[in-house]
Design an enzyme around this catalytic site. Structure first.
Site, PDB file in Angstrom:
ATOM      1  NE  ARG A 130      -6.363   5.276   3.567  1.00  0.00           N
ATOM      2  CZ  ARG A 130      -7.474   4.678   3.135  1.00  0.00           C
ATOM      3  NH1 ARG A 130      -8.340   4.195   4.044  1.00  0.00           N
ATOM      4  NH2 ARG A 130      -7.755   4.573   1.861  1.00  0.00           N
ATOM      5  CE  LYS A 159      -7.055   9.724   0.912  1.00  0.00           C
ATOM      6  NZ  LYS A 159      -5.769   9.378   0.267  1.00  0.00           N
ATOM      7  CG  HIS A 223       0.558   4.128   4.138  1.00  0.00           C
ATOM      8  ND1 HIS A 223      -0.701   4.268   4.699  1.00  0.00           N
ATOM      9  CD2 HIS A 223       0.352   4.056   2.796  1.00  0.00           C
ATOM     10  CE1 HIS A 223      -1.617   4.277   3.744  1.00  0.00           C
ATOM     11  NE2 HIS A 223      -1.005   4.150   2.579  1.00  0.00           N
ATOM     12  NE  ARG A 226      -4.137   1.610   2.782  1.00  0.00           N
ATOM     13  CZ  ARG A 226      -5.442   1.352   2.704  1.00  0.00           C
ATOM     14  NH1 ARG A 226      -6.007   0.588   3.619  1.00  0.00           N
ATOM     15  NH2 ARG A 226      -6.178   1.855   1.732  1.00  0.00           N
ATOM     16  CG  HIS A 252      -8.262   1.823  -2.735  1.00  0.00           C
ATOM     17  ND1 HIS A 252      -7.316   1.013  -3.329  1.00  0.00           N
ATOM     18  CD2 HIS A 252      -7.627   2.454  -1.710  1.00  0.00           C
ATOM     19  CE1 HIS A 252      -6.171   1.147  -2.695  1.00  0.00           C
ATOM     20  NE2 HIS A 252      -6.331   2.011  -1.713  1.00  0.00           N
ATOM     21  CE1 TYR A 261      -0.717  -1.721  -2.334  1.00  0.00           C
ATOM     22  CE2 TYR A 261      -2.815  -0.890  -3.121  1.00  0.00           C
ATOM     23  CZ  TYR A 261      -1.783  -0.846  -2.221  1.00  0.00           C
ATOM     24  OH  TYR A 261      -1.787   0.080  -1.202  1.00  0.00           O
TER      25      TYR A 261
END
Length: 295
Positions: A130, A159, A223, A226, A252, A261
């Site tokens: 990110r 995050k 972004h 990514r 994640h 994805y």
């Protein structure tokens, strides 16, 4: 209590609960808009009035942020929690992000002449970062997040405050070595003119210029690098890069976040259709030959 006092009290409650600075900024901005609309806050607002306000917000992401702000404000500041049944979160949307092909990414990189700018974009892409993760990389001696021997980058305070290690390709490491020689960063890997972190806005401008120079006509943001990296890894025929490895690579918490994805990676489906088309076209050709022979 004035508007600014309400906002500061709201920020304080979120900080006590260790919310990310970006989240606090977003929710506080939403609260400021809410208080501007109501002019003065005198306690419990009518739920129907809140619903009417939320119905004026068409953007689903903004809608979700304002809904969350109402819930947090009532629960943590007003101390009168709203019922989730009364003020529901909007149903999630399932829009897929734009993906750059491998060729488009390489074409964009070849168009970026400034070494620092190229390093920023390559680190974001190859490490699947990110923007905030790229600007937070530290390179100070004794406290560097980059281990060139192990070819790893420590992504700190990502995050959800979840640290992780990611692989840095040899090509990116060599590029960073040239960057170090030329720019000599002191603390942050990517520093602005005053020595502070490189700004998000500057990275967005670098990316936009790169897209234009490469003549890529897609609505993308940094972004997207990514997203593109994750999709390219899944589509690679070698490396056995499955969805669980991708989850760890991207940092994640929930595998469902990573599963997007699987929708973006369509290489196996496309290859299957292409093979089927070859068979269908060959069948048509054979049929036409038989008809000609019969005639």
């Amino acid at each position: 209590m004035t508007k600014n006092e309400w906002v500061e009290k709201f920020k304080r409650e979120l900080k006590l609960r260790n919310y990310a600075d970006s989240t606090i900024s977003t929710y506080s901005g939403c609260l400021s808009v809410i208080l501007d609309k109501y002019h003065q806050y005198n306690g419990y607002k009518d739920v129907e009035e809140i619903k009417s306000f939320l119905l004026t917000i068409n953007n689903q992401n903004y809608h979700k942020c304002f809904t969350a702000t109402f819930h947090h404000f009532f629960e943590k500041v007003i101390k009168k929690p709203l019922s989730l049944d009364d003020i529901p979160y909007p149903r999630p949307t399932h829009y897929l992000p734009q993906i750059l092909s491998v060729q488009e990414v390489n074409r964009m990189f070849s168009c970026v002449q400034n070494l620092k700018h190229l390093c920023i974009l390559k680190v974001i892409y190859t490490c699947g970062l990110r923007i905030s993760e790229a600007t937070n990389i530290v390179c100070r001696k004794g406290l560097s997040h980059i281990d060139s021997d192990r070819k790893t980058l420590l992504v700190k305070g990502a995050k959800g405050y979840k640290d992780r290690y990611v692989y840095i390709p040899e090509e990116t490491i060599n590029l960073l070595r040239s960057y170090f020689v030329n720019y000599k960063p002191k603390y942050w890997l990517f520093e602005g003119q005053t020595g502070d972190k490189y700004s998000t806005r500057s990275i967005q401008q670098i990316f936009s210029r790169g897209l234009r120079a490469a003549k890529v006509n897609k609505r993308c943001t940094p972004h997207s690098l990514r997203h593109s990296r994750a999709t390219h890894l899944l589509e690679s025929p070698i490396g056995n890069f499955d969805i669980y490895k991708l989850k760890e690579f991207l940092g994640h918490n929930n595998i469902k976040t990573t599963e997007i994805y699987l929708h973006l990676s369509k290489k196996s489906l496309i290859d299957s259709i292409a093979l089927a088309d070859q068979y269908i076209n060959q069948s048509f050709a054979n049929k036409e030959l038989l008809l000609e022979a019969a005639a």
